[in-house]
Scaffold this motif. Structure first.
Motif, mmCIF file in Angstrom:
data_model
loop_
_atom_site.group_PDB
_atom_site.id
_atom_site.type_symbol
_atom_site.label_atom_id
_atom_site.label_comp_id
_atom_site.label_asym_id
_atom_site.label_seq_id
_atom_site.Cartn_x
_atom_site.Cartn_y
_atom_site.Cartn_z
ATOM 1 N N ARG A 107 131.799 35.971 56.984
ATOM 2 C CA ARG A 107 132.878 35.599 56.054
ATOM 3 C C ARG A 107 132.931 36.591 54.889
ATOM 4 N NH1 ARG A 107 131.685 29.277 55.733
ATOM 5 N NH2 ARG A 107 132.663 28.654 57.674
ATOM 6 N N ARG A 108 131.764 36.965 54.399
ATOM 7 C CA ARG A 108 131.703 37.914 53.274
ATOM 8 C C ARG A 108 132.355 39.236 53.681
ATOM 9 N NH1 ARG A 108 132.485 39.298 48.877
ATOM 10 N NH2 ARG A 108 131.117 40.495 47.544
ATOM 11 N N LEU A 109 132.038 39.684 54.909
ATOM 12 C CA LEU A 109 132.634 40.931 55.398
ATOM 13 C C LEU A 109 134.149 40.780 55.519
ATOM 14 C CD1 LEU A 109 130.151 42.004 58.265
ATOM 15 C CD2 LEU A 109 130.184 42.826 55.910
ATOM 16 N N GLN A 110 134.570 39.661 56.095
ATOM 17 C CA GLN A 110 136.007 39.481 56.323
ATOM 18 C C GLN A 110 136.789 39.357 55.022
ATOM 19 O OE1 GLN A 110 137.671 36.002 58.719
ATOM 20 N NE2 GLN A 110 138.862 36.061 56.830
ATOM 21 N N GLU A 111 136.239 38.591 54.070
ATOM 22 C CA GLU A 111 136.976 38.397 52.806
ATOM 23 C C GLU A 111 137.010 39.691 51.990
ATOM 24 O OE1 GLU A 111 133.428 36.581 49.915
ATOM 25 O OE2 GLU A 111 134.677 35.251 51.102
ATOM 26 N N SER A 112 136.131 40.648 52.329
ATOM 27 C CA SER A 112 136.108 41.929 51.623
ATOM 28 C C SER A 112 136.883 43.009 52.379
ATOM 29 C CB SER A 112 134.655 42.396 51.432
ATOM 30 O OG SER A 112 133.888 41.397 50.824
ATOM 31 N N PHE A 113 137.646 42.605 53.415
ATOM 32 C CA PHE A 113 138.405 43.580 54.203
ATOM 33 C C PHE A 113 139.286 44.435 53.292
ATOM 34 C CE2 PHE A 113 142.339 44.764 56.465
ATOM 35 C CZ PHE A 113 141.797 45.469 57.535
ATOM 36 N N ASN A 114 139.120 45.721 53.429
ATOM 37 C CA ASN A 114 139.855 46.664 52.576
ATOM 38 C C ASN A 114 140.698 47.577 53.475
ATOM 39 O OD1 ASN A 114 140.732 48.717 50.927
ATOM 40 N ND2 ASN A 114 138.726 49.159 50.024
ATOM 41 N N PRO A 115 142.032 47.462 53.415
ATOM 42 C CA PRO A 115 142.889 48.270 54.301
ATOM 43 C C PRO A 115 142.685 49.774 54.125
ATOM 44 C CG PRO A 115 144.187 46.669 53.028
ATOM 45 C CD PRO A 115 142.793 46.589 52.509
ATOM 46 N N VAL A 116 142.327 50.197 52.910
ATOM 47 C CA VAL A 116 142.090 51.635 52.704
ATOM 48 C C VAL A 116 140.856 52.073 53.496
ATOM 49 C CG1 VAL A 116 141.626 53.435 50.994
ATOM 50 C CG2 VAL A 116 143.158 51.535 50.418
ATOM 51 N N ALA A 117 139.822 51.225 53.464
ATOM 52 C CA ALA A 117 138.621 51.533 54.256
ATOM 53 C C ALA A 117 138.959 51.523 55.743
ATOM 54 C CB ALA A 117 137.519 50.532 53.942
ATOM 55 N N ALA A 118 139.786 50.560 56.148
ATOM 56 C CA ALA A 118 140.159 50.460 57.563
ATOM 57 C C ALA A 118 140.921 51.708 58.027
ATOM 58 C CB ALA A 118 141.011 49.209 57.788
ATOM 59 N N GLU A 119 141.738 52.229 57.143
ATOM 60 C CA GLU A 119 142.511 53.427 57.483
ATOM 61 C C GLU A 119 141.599 54.648 57.660
ATOM 62 O OE1 GLU A 119 145.839 53.654 54.929
ATOM 63 O OE2 GLU A 119 146.721 55.360 55.981
ATOM 64 N N ASN A 120 140.462 54.614 56.944
ATOM 65 C CA ASN A 120 139.563 55.774 56.955
ATOM 66 C C ASN A 120 138.301 55.573 57.784
ATOM 67 O OD1 ASN A 120 141.212 57.276 55.187
ATOM 68 N ND2 ASN A 120 140.421 56.109 53.455
ATOM 69 N N VAL A 121 138.282 54.584 58.673
ATOM 70 C CA VAL A 121 137.052 54.345 59.443
ATOM 71 C C VAL A 121 136.686 55.585 60.268
ATOM 72 C CG1 VAL A 121 136.998 51.828 59.605
ATOM 73 C CG2 VAL A 121 138.471 53.127 61.157
ATOM 74 N N MET A 122 135.384 55.770 60.433
ATOM 75 C CA MET A 122 134.884 57.009 61.047
ATOM 76 C C MET A 122 135.280 57.179 62.506
ATOM 77 S SD MET A 122 130.871 56.009 61.379
ATOM 78 C CE MET A 122 130.357 54.521 62.221
ATOM 79 N N CYS A 123 135.477 56.046 63.211
ATOM 80 C CA CYS A 123 135.769 56.137 64.644
ATOM 81 C C CYS A 123 137.076 56.871 64.922
ATOM 82 C CB CYS A 123 135.806 54.746 65.264
ATOM 83 S SG CYS A 123 136.842 53.582 64.358
ATOM 84 N N ARG A 124 137.922 56.982 63.921
ATOM 85 C CA ARG A 124 139.213 57.652 64.142
ATOM 86 C C ARG A 124 139.048 59.161 64.294
ATOM 87 N NH1 ARG A 124 143.894 55.249 60.470
ATOM 88 N NH2 ARG A 124 145.058 55.562 62.398
#
Lengths: 333, 110
Positions: free
Chosen positions: A249-266
């Motif tokens: 829950r802590r991870l999910q509530e801290s979801f940051n779209p900017v971080a998601a856009e820059n994830v390393m797997c891309r």
């Protein structure tokens, strides 16, 4: 598989939002690769340590180790595609019998090489000259040191690990690693010693620099903060301590779209000891190979189908998108 | 209700706003501003909050600010010292009132 992977049942029981829904809500679905900047090569799961948080569940008893043939396939891909960066990880990569050969061959390709080390292996018999080997090949060293206090580090990585790590850091410093002006880069990796998010990278890096210098006379270049992923031994810890749902829950509530856009797997592809391809080292440990039409083994490596592939995601991906984000080079947002 | 304090209740804090939304909105904005980086760092503020949480013995606050302190990069040495500061003030506050006891004794005594 239920033991390894967070099931849909866990998502439901925890009242969690599937990761893909968070991506859709922020217009990031489907998450696709944008290039191949880094080939991350996991050369095996053998390690001289058995850390409590290790997502690889590495240890001395593990048998999975990359053969020279698979390494040659990696070299072929790096040469053929002129890949700019190779990130070597494990286990303790140095324990692969072909490690030195692989590094020297990689060096001849012109790619920038990073090697991850648990530091203590550099104090073990047979590996004492490794710092000089690193320096000769001008490779970037990324050492794991979860904290600058002995008690915290040893609680996570095992008794006596901190002292050995400091010995290794002093050895690396003595030949110029982490010292300004030498060009020999020594970066450290912090991860929380429990079920909570890492602090801001800048503030904890300042603490590490001040305290490691003051207490031990140790220098380094940069600190990377990593979030503990709900994978491998850390997942076992979360389950055993009833922290799994609150942590997710802590991870999910801290979801940051900017971080998601820059994830390393891309921008990377992860290679397993047997040549299988994954979107990241975490998916590798979960057995989630590259999919959605992308090749899943080195022998079929096809740049066109890799470069824009749809990333395989799951609830564990919240670990890389929480707060300032988390990647193999630390925070991303 | 088995206990007055249930850890799950912490996540229901915002339900207080259901019957007084404007007040909750003002509180939330002010609360957020208080804990953002300012003349004091976020870590210093989390440690102050942790100390106060122990002084007022609020289990919800202890839960929240133990985690917040760790996530702001504080360690056990710093967090334990913060609690000692709170304890010293609480203990000292009791003890310093002993002066009143002495004053009264002096006033009524022979």
């Amino acid at each position: 598989m239920e033991g390894m992977i967070l099931s849909e049942d866990t998502t439901r029981r925890g009242g969690l939002k599937p990761f893909e829904v968070s991506l859709k809500e922020t217009n990031l679905y489907p998450l696709r690769a944008t290039g191949v900047v880094v080939l991350q090569v996991n050369v095996g799961r053998v390690c001289n340590q058995s850390c409590r948080h290790c997502h690889v569940e590495a240890g001395p008893q593990r048998k999975e180790i990359m053969s020279r043939e698979v390494m040659e396939m990696c070299l072929d891909v790096v040469r053929r595609l002129n890949l700019p960066m190779v990130d070597i990880t494990g286990g303790a990569p140095e324990m692969n019998p072909h490690y030195r050969w692989f590094v020297e061959e990689l060096n001849s390709t012109g790619a920038q090489i990073k090697t991850r080390t648990n530091l203590t292996i550099l104090t073990e018999a047979g590996y004492e000259d490794m710092p000089e080997f690193f320096a000769r090949n001008r490779i970037e060293v990324i050492g794991s040191l979860p904290y600058y206090l002995e008690s915290t580090t040893d609680r996570q990585r095992g008794e006596g690990i901190f002292k050995k790590s400091i010995d290794a850091l002093r050895r690396l410093n003595s030949i110029g690693y982490g010292i300004d002006g030498t060009g020999l880069v020594l970066n450290l990796v912090y991860n929380p010693c429990g079920a909570y998010l890492p602090p801001s990278q800048g503030s904890i890096e300042a603490d590490f620099k001040r305290e490691l210098k003051r207490r031990y006379g140790v220098s380094f270049n940069n600190l990377f903060t990593l979030t503990n992923m709900p994978v491998g031994r850390f997942l076992n810890f979360l389950r055993g301590s009833n922290n799994l749902i609150p942590y997710l829950r802590r991870l999910q509530e801290s979801f940051n779209p900017v971080a998601a856009e820059n994830v390393m797997c891309r921008e990377m592809v992860s290679v397993a000891w047997d040549g299988s391809l994954y979107d990241c080292d975490f998916n590798q440990m979960l057995g989630l190979k590259c999919n959605h039409g992308a090749p899943n083994h080195l022998r079929d490596f096809d740049y066109e189908r890799i470069v824009n592939r749809k990333i395989v995601t799951g609830i564990h991906c919240y670990g890389c998108t929480a707060g300032s984000g988390s990647s193999c080079t630390g925070a991303v947002a | 209700m088995d206990t007055y304090y249930n850890p799950e209740d912490l996540s229901k804090f915002s339900s207080i706003g259901e019957d007084a939304p404007e007040l909750w909105k003002k509180f939330s904005e002010w609360y957020g501003a208080v804990f953002s980086e300012g003349a004091l760092s976020e870590r210093e503020k989390a440690l102050i909050a942790l100390a106060v949480a122990h002084a007022i013995q609020c289990p919800y606050c202890i839960d929240a600010y133990t985690k917040a302190s760790l996530e702001k990069g504080a360690n056990m040495e710093q967090m334990t010292e913060a609690i000692h500061v709170a304890s010293a003030i609480r203990g000292g506050a009791s003890l310093v009132h002993g002066v009143q006891m002495k004053n009264i004794t002096a006033k009524i005594g022979m």
